[in-house]
Design a protein around this motif. Structure first.
Motif, PDB file in Angstrom:
ATOM      1  N   HIS A 120      -4.021  13.611  -3.553  1.00 62.13           N
ATOM      2  CA  HIS A 120      -3.420  12.467  -2.883  1.00 62.13           C
ATOM      3  C   HIS A 120      -4.326  11.239  -3.034  1.00 62.13           C
ATOM      4  CE1 HIS A 120      -1.322  10.411   0.445  1.00 62.13           C
ATOM      5  NE2 HIS A 120      -2.519   9.915   0.697  1.00 62.13           N
ATOM      6  N   LEU A 121      -3.692  10.105  -3.405  1.00 61.96           N
ATOM      7  CA  LEU A 121      -4.418   8.840  -3.516  1.00 61.96           C
ATOM      8  C   LEU A 121      -3.667   7.745  -2.777  1.00 61.96           C
ATOM      9  CD1 LEU A 121      -5.129   8.834  -7.358  1.00 61.96           C
ATOM     10  CD2 LEU A 121      -6.795   9.259  -5.565  1.00 61.96           C
ATOM     11  N   ASP A 122      -4.414   6.871  -2.129  1.00 60.73           N
ATOM     12  CA  ASP A 122      -3.836   5.653  -1.571  1.00 60.73           C
ATOM     13  C   ASP A 122      -4.094   4.536  -2.564  1.00 60.73           C
ATOM     14  OD1 ASP A 122      -2.877   6.741   0.838  1.00 60.73           O
ATOM     15  OD2 ASP A 122      -4.885   6.635   1.718  1.00 60.73           O
ATOM     16  N   ASP A 144      10.627   3.561  -0.227  1.00 61.41           N
ATOM     17  CA  ASP A 144       9.431   3.060   0.455  1.00 61.41           C
ATOM     18  C   ASP A 144       9.297   1.544   0.373  1.00 61.41           C
ATOM     19  OD1 ASP A 144       8.760   5.634   1.147  1.00 61.41           O
ATOM     20  OD2 ASP A 144       7.308   5.898  -0.464  1.00 61.41           O
ATOM     21  N   PRO A 148     -10.494  11.842  -3.485  1.00 58.56           N
ATOM     22  CA  PRO A 148      -9.171  12.390  -3.161  1.00 58.56           C
ATOM     23  C   PRO A 148      -9.245  13.823  -2.629  1.00 58.56           C
ATOM     24  CG  PRO A 148      -9.468  12.180  -5.529  1.00 58.56           C
ATOM     25  CD  PRO A 148     -10.677  11.591  -4.891  1.00 58.56           C
ATOM     26  N   LYS A 202       0.872  -1.169   0.000  1.00 59.48           N
ATOM     27  CA  LYS A 202       0.000   0.000   0.000  1.00 59.48           C
ATOM     28  C   LYS A 202       0.912   1.223   0.000  1.00 59.48           C
ATOM     29  CE  LYS A 202      -3.580   2.340   2.653  1.00 59.48           C
ATOM     30  NZ  LYS A 202      -4.323   2.375   3.916  1.00 59.48           N
ATOM     31  N   PHE A 203       0.631   2.165  -0.873  1.00 59.64           N
ATOM     32  CA  PHE A 203       1.471   3.354  -0.979  1.00 59.64           C
ATOM     33  C   PHE A 203       0.628   4.539  -1.423  1.00 59.64           C
ATOM     34  CE2 PHE A 203       1.527   0.934  -4.840  1.00 59.64           C
ATOM     35  CZ  PHE A 203       1.406   1.860  -5.859  1.00 59.64           C
ATOM     36  N   SER A 204       1.218   5.714  -1.358  1.00 59.85           N
ATOM     37  CA  SER A 204       0.533   6.949  -1.740  1.00 59.85           C
ATOM     38  C   SER A 204       1.076   7.484  -3.050  1.00 59.85           C
ATOM     39  CB  SER A 204       0.722   8.010  -0.655  1.00 59.85           C
ATOM     40  OG  SER A 204       0.165   7.579   0.544  1.00 59.85           O
ATOM     41  N   VAL A 205       0.214   8.129  -3.788  1.00 62.90           N
ATOM     42  CA  VAL A 205       0.584   8.760  -5.058  1.00 62.90           C
ATOM     43  C   VAL A 205       0.024  10.178  -5.046  1.00 62.90           C
ATOM     44  CG1 VAL A 205       0.260   8.684  -7.562  1.00 62.90           C
ATOM     45  CG2 VAL A 205       0.546   6.566  -6.300  1.00 62.90           C
ATOM     46  N   GLU A 206       0.825  11.124  -5.503  1.00 58.27           N
ATOM     47  CA  GLU A 206       0.396  12.517  -5.661  1.00 58.27           C
ATOM     48  C   GLU A 206       0.268  12.784  -7.159  1.00 58.27           C
ATOM     49  OE1 GLU A 206      -0.136  14.149  -2.808  1.00 58.27           O
ATOM     50  OE2 GLU A 206       0.747  12.518  -1.641  1.00 58.27           O
ATOM     51  N   HIS A 231      -4.328  19.106  -2.132  1.00 56.65           N
ATOM     52  CA  HIS A 231      -3.469  19.782  -1.163  1.00 56.65           C
ATOM     53  C   HIS A 231      -3.769  21.276  -1.151  1.00 56.65           C
ATOM     54  CE1 HIS A 231      -0.913  16.419  -0.146  1.00 56.65           C
ATOM     55  NE2 HIS A 231      -0.905  16.081  -1.421  1.00 56.65           N
ATOM     56  N   THR A 238      -8.513   5.194  -2.517  1.00 63.61           N
ATOM     57  CA  THR A 238      -9.145   6.475  -2.224  1.00 63.61           C
ATOM     58  C   THR A 238     -10.329   6.702  -3.163  1.00 63.61           C
ATOM     59  OG1 THR A 238      -6.992   7.337  -1.582  1.00 63.61           O
ATOM     60  CG2 THR A 238      -8.733   8.962  -1.973  1.00 63.61           C
TER      61      THR A 238
END
Length: 177
Positions: A71-73, A43, A61, A12-16, A64, A58
């Protein structure tokens, strides 16, 4: 190659993503993943070789407040190349020097065996582009040889992933098959 050097895991990670990705969010996420292929990712603590089963977690979203990215998970299955100190690897010799042997692992990753980790039973013969084994010529190393070695260091050098190894010890050296 030791089994632990290649790992398949669900992460599981985040993406901008920039506003330009709002029309096709999945394509934006895949583009971000593609940019990480064959690169060391902190990471994940390894080099990303492939990914599959990408799912965006997500549903709504958040943008910011100070810059226009959202931001998305994400969750995905990835295959990592993650050799560790002491693991066994096999590489194909692509360069011979007076003080090293250069190899390619999986046809992609550079590895180096410095002279100090080659052993006294080998002598460099630059005119033949080889490291000759003093006692047994069938153990001599030339360009194109497959060599089994022990990883002494694996590290990211600012985008360049480097591996150092040793052929001093049991079950290392040239593989004749």
């Amino acid at each position: 190659m030791d089994e632990g050097s290649l790992r398949k895991c669900k992460v599981k990670f985040s993406v901008e993503l920039p506003p330009s990705a709002v029309q096709d969010v999945k394509a934006g996420v895949l583009n971000e993943l593609n940019q990480n292929l064959l690169k060391y990712v902190d990471d994940f603590d390894g080099v990303v070789l492939s990914y599959s089963d990408v799912n965006i977690l997500t549903k709504e979203p958040v943008i910011h407040p100070y810059f226009p990215y959202f931001h998305l998970d994400v969750i995905a299955t990835i295959v990592l190349f993650k050799p560790t100190k002491g693991s066994k690897m096999v590489g194909k010799v692509n360069k011979i020097g007076e003080d090293f042997i250069g190899l390619l692992i999986l046809g992609v990753f550079n590895a180096t065996i410095p002279k100090s980790d080659i052993g006294e039973e080998y002598k460099c013969k630059m005119d033949d582009q080889s490291w000759l084994h003093i006692k047994d010529s069938s153990k001599s190393i030339t360009i194109g040889s497959n060599v089994c070695f022990i990883v002494t260091r694996a590290q990211d050098f600012g985008g360049y992933y480097g591996i150092s190894g040793s052929i001093i010890g049991p079950q290392t050296g040239v593989l004749n098959f």
